[in-house]
Design an enzyme around this catalytic site. Structure first.
Site, PDB file in Angstrom:
ATOM      1  N   HIS A   9      -2.146  83.706  48.154  1.00  0.00           N
ATOM      2  CA  HIS A   9      -3.224  82.810  48.582  1.00  0.00           C
ATOM      3  C   HIS A   9      -2.772  81.935  49.758  1.00  0.00           C
ATOM      4  O   HIS A   9      -2.989  80.727  49.773  1.00  0.00           O
ATOM      5  CB  HIS A   9      -3.690  81.932  47.413  1.00  0.00           C
ATOM      6  CG  HIS A   9      -4.429  82.699  46.354  1.00  0.00           C
ATOM      7  ND1 HIS A   9      -5.737  83.100  46.521  1.00  0.00           N
ATOM      8  CD2 HIS A   9      -4.050  83.149  45.128  1.00  0.00           C
ATOM      9  CE1 HIS A   9      -6.128  83.754  45.429  1.00  0.00           C
ATOM     10  NE2 HIS A   9      -5.122  83.801  44.579  1.00  0.00           N
ATOM     11  N   ASP A  38      -0.537  82.771  41.225  1.00  0.00           N
ATOM     12  CA  ASP A  38      -1.446  83.764  40.655  1.00  0.00           C
ATOM     13  C   ASP A  38      -1.843  84.789  41.704  1.00  0.00           C
ATOM     14  O   ASP A  38      -1.744  84.541  42.907  1.00  0.00           O
ATOM     15  CB  ASP A  38      -2.701  83.087  40.096  1.00  0.00           C
ATOM     16  CG  ASP A  38      -3.555  82.460  41.190  1.00  0.00           C
ATOM     17  OD1 ASP A  38      -2.969  81.834  42.089  1.00  0.00           O
ATOM     18  OD2 ASP A  38      -4.787  82.580  41.146  1.00  0.00           O
ATOM     19  N   GLU A  39      -2.273  85.946  41.244  1.00  0.00           N
ATOM     20  CA  GLU A  39      -2.871  86.993  42.081  1.00  0.00           C
ATOM     21  C   GLU A  39      -2.023  87.269  43.325  1.00  0.00           C
ATOM     22  O   GLU A  39      -2.413  86.974  44.452  1.00  0.00           O
ATOM     23  CB  GLU A  39      -4.307  86.598  42.462  1.00  0.00           C
ATOM     24  CG  GLU A  39      -5.202  86.442  41.247  1.00  0.00           C
ATOM     25  CD  GLU A  39      -6.621  86.014  41.585  1.00  0.00           C
ATOM     26  OE1 GLU A  39      -7.533  86.327  40.792  1.00  0.00           O
ATOM     27  OE2 GLU A  39      -6.815  85.371  42.646  1.00  0.00           O
ATOM     28  N   ILE A  40      -0.845  87.861  43.085  1.00  0.00           N
ATOM     29  CA  ILE A  40       0.125  88.077  44.167  1.00  0.00           C
ATOM     30  C   ILE A  40       0.414  89.566  44.309  1.00  0.00           C
ATOM     31  O   ILE A  40       1.316  90.103  43.654  1.00  0.00           O
ATOM     32  CB  ILE A  40       1.434  87.324  43.886  1.00  0.00           C
ATOM     33  CG1 ILE A  40       1.148  85.847  43.568  1.00  0.00           C
ATOM     34  CG2 ILE A  40       2.386  87.420  45.082  1.00  0.00           C
ATOM     35  CD1 ILE A  40       2.316  85.111  42.977  1.00  0.00           C
TER      36      ILE A  40
END
EC number: 3.2.1.52
Length: 501
Positions: A218, A281-283
């Site tokens: 992100h 998160d979300e990597i």
């Protein structure tokens, strides 16, 4: 004088009604017994004046004050308080100024409800110690005035943590010394002075501000300004809307580690909270697989794969933060036994395996996607579901003492105006506030709904919100389809980010 309709959240020990009534005078006199909490007296005076719109003066206990504040050390919980309304005045007691402030919110709501109050005694304390709202100001910038208004509402309803999501792919909202290109006048940001003001404003209202800078994923907003911190060198375009983007920080480069630690330095300087949130998160790890710098770092460290490299990076930055007196919070996506045991996890994805959800060996903050994501429509996350979630978390705390509390989350990819944000916040924020504060045995959704219309109109000046769908509503089929689509989407996004379900 129906006190059940007067305020939210409902007291954890209920209300004991007494004989007689109290009539508010034109001028409200406050006295602090034996000079307890003297440094807070001027603030309380101004706060009550602003909240009630009436003249408020500081007096002493010998002159029969309308509100007498005193210190009572046998109130065990730091935020607990005792409030008594008698025919001659009111007394408010606690062992800490935090308890006095939370009790003050009950007093203000009572005063707003009616100028004549039935006498009563209220003994109150919170069910959860961590009662938060996550506000995403990275996707859509939230002007300072609106932000302060949200803090005021949080304080009134006894929420005590503002989780401030200040960076993401779509925007970077705070300054970091040495990296001026992070900021954009066009898209908005908060100066150091504004951040200090927000932190002080919140602290005076018993709200701790916990900043979040999501890393190493992100990060497109940062990489667009400093492409040298990426694996590929860019160029990058700041996206709009939602999504999982494959370009992340290149942790193989020393300059990236310097940047990450500089961000931590800034957070430590600007935010006195003992906690900082570093996302995690979300990597997607695709770039690291083909990046010479990341592969070299892996060889140096003896990492078996890219996930181990991710664990090293998170532990490295968490360790650096700990040296500066900060505890690190991470979204629970990748956290396992290899991560530093002091890292606190915030659990959002209910589709992860049970052992990944509980993290019984570390502290946990709960924010279930299907119960606490206020950016979703009322069809997907109705008022009743938010209210029930507090009951669920309270039960979790009894099973697992490491569960410290819960948060409601407002992501703003598509909430780009104040009107949209408020429509999604209210009244669901109030449902969460009551179910996070009031002890489970006294939680009554029917009573909450009866109180809601009165509170929204009299206290917030808003309508009570959208009606909830009934069991026969023909739109329920559509809503079920939407929920299934959302579940599939969580699954898909998790797999794209390499999260094992």
């Amino acid at each position: 004088m129906n006190h059940q309709k007067s305020f939210l959240p409902y007291p954890s020990n209920g209300i004991r009604l007494l004989k007689g009534s109290f009539i508010f005078p034109e001028v409200l006199t406050i006295a602090f017994q034996d000079s307890c909490f003297p440094e807070r007296a001027p603030f309380f005076q101004e706060y009550i004046r602003g909240a009630l719109g009436m003249e408020v003066v500081l007096g002493d206990e010998s002159n029969n004050p309308v509100l007498l504040v005193n210190e009572k050390n046998d109130v065990l919980d730091e935020e607990g308080y005792l409030l008594e309304v008698t025919p001659v005045g009111c007394t408010l007691a606690s062992g800490s100024w935090r308890g006095i402030f939370t009790g003050l919110q009950t007093y203000i709501q009572l005063a707003k409800s009616n100028k004549t109050l039935q006498c009563c005694k209220i003994s109150d304390y919170p069910a959860l110690s961590w009662r938060g709202l996550m506000l995403d100001v990275a996707r859509s910038f939230c002007p300072l005035e609106e932000l302060l208004g949200i803090i005021d509402t949080m304080a009134l309803y006894k929420l005590n943590v503002l989780h401030w999501h200040v960076s993401d792919d779509q925007g970077w909202r705070f300054p970091v010394d040495g990296y001026p290109a992070l900021l954009s006048e066009k898209h908005g940001y908060y100066s150091k002075e504004e951040i200090s003001y927000v932190v002080s404003y919140a602290e005076n209202r018993n709200i701790m501000v916990v900043p979040e800078v999501d890393m190493p994923g992100h990060m497109i907003a940062a990489l667009s300004a400093y492409p040298n911190l990426s694996c590929t060198g860019g160029p990058f375009t700041i996206p709009t809307g939602e999504g999982i983007f494959r370009d992340i920080l290149c942790v193989g480069k020393s300059e990236t580690i310097v940047f990450a630690k500089k961000v931590v330095d800034t957070l430590c300087l600007l935010f006195p909270s003992p906690y900082i949130h570093l996302g995690g998160d979300e990597i997607p790890l695709d770039r690291w697989e083909t990046c010479p710098d990341c592969q070299h770092r892996m060889q140096e460290l003896g990492c078996r794969d890219e996930k181990a490299l991710l664990g090293w990076f998170c532990n490295e930055i968490a360790s650096y933060a700990r040296e500066k007196g900060k505890s690190t919070i991470l979204w629970s996506d990748y956290v396992d036994a290899s991560y530093d045991s002091t890292i606190i996890t915030q659990v959002w994805n209910p589709l992860l395996g049970k052992h990944r959800r509980t993290h019984s060996d570390r502290q946990v903050i709960k924010s279930d996607y299907f119960h606490s994501y206020l950016d979703m429509s009322y069809a997907l996350v109705p008022l009743s579901r938010v209210y029930r979630y507090g009951k669920t978390v309270q039960k979790d705390t009894k099973r697992n003492k490491k569960v410290v509390g819960a948060e409601l989350l407002l992501w703003t990819e598509y909430l780009d105006t104040r009107e949209k944000r408020e429509a999604h916040l209210y009244p669901r924020l109030l449902a969460g506030a009551e179910s996070f504060w009031t002890k489970d045995p006294l939680l009554r959704y029917s009573r909450f709904k009866r109180s809601l219309e009165h509170v929204m109109k009299q206290v917030l000046g808003k309508q009570s919100g959208l009606p909830e769908p009934s069991s026969w509503d023909p739109l329920l089929l559509v809503q079920c389809k939407e929920r299934r689509a959302r579940r599939k989407r969580v699954n898909r996004n998790s797999k794209e980010a390499g999260i094992t379900l």
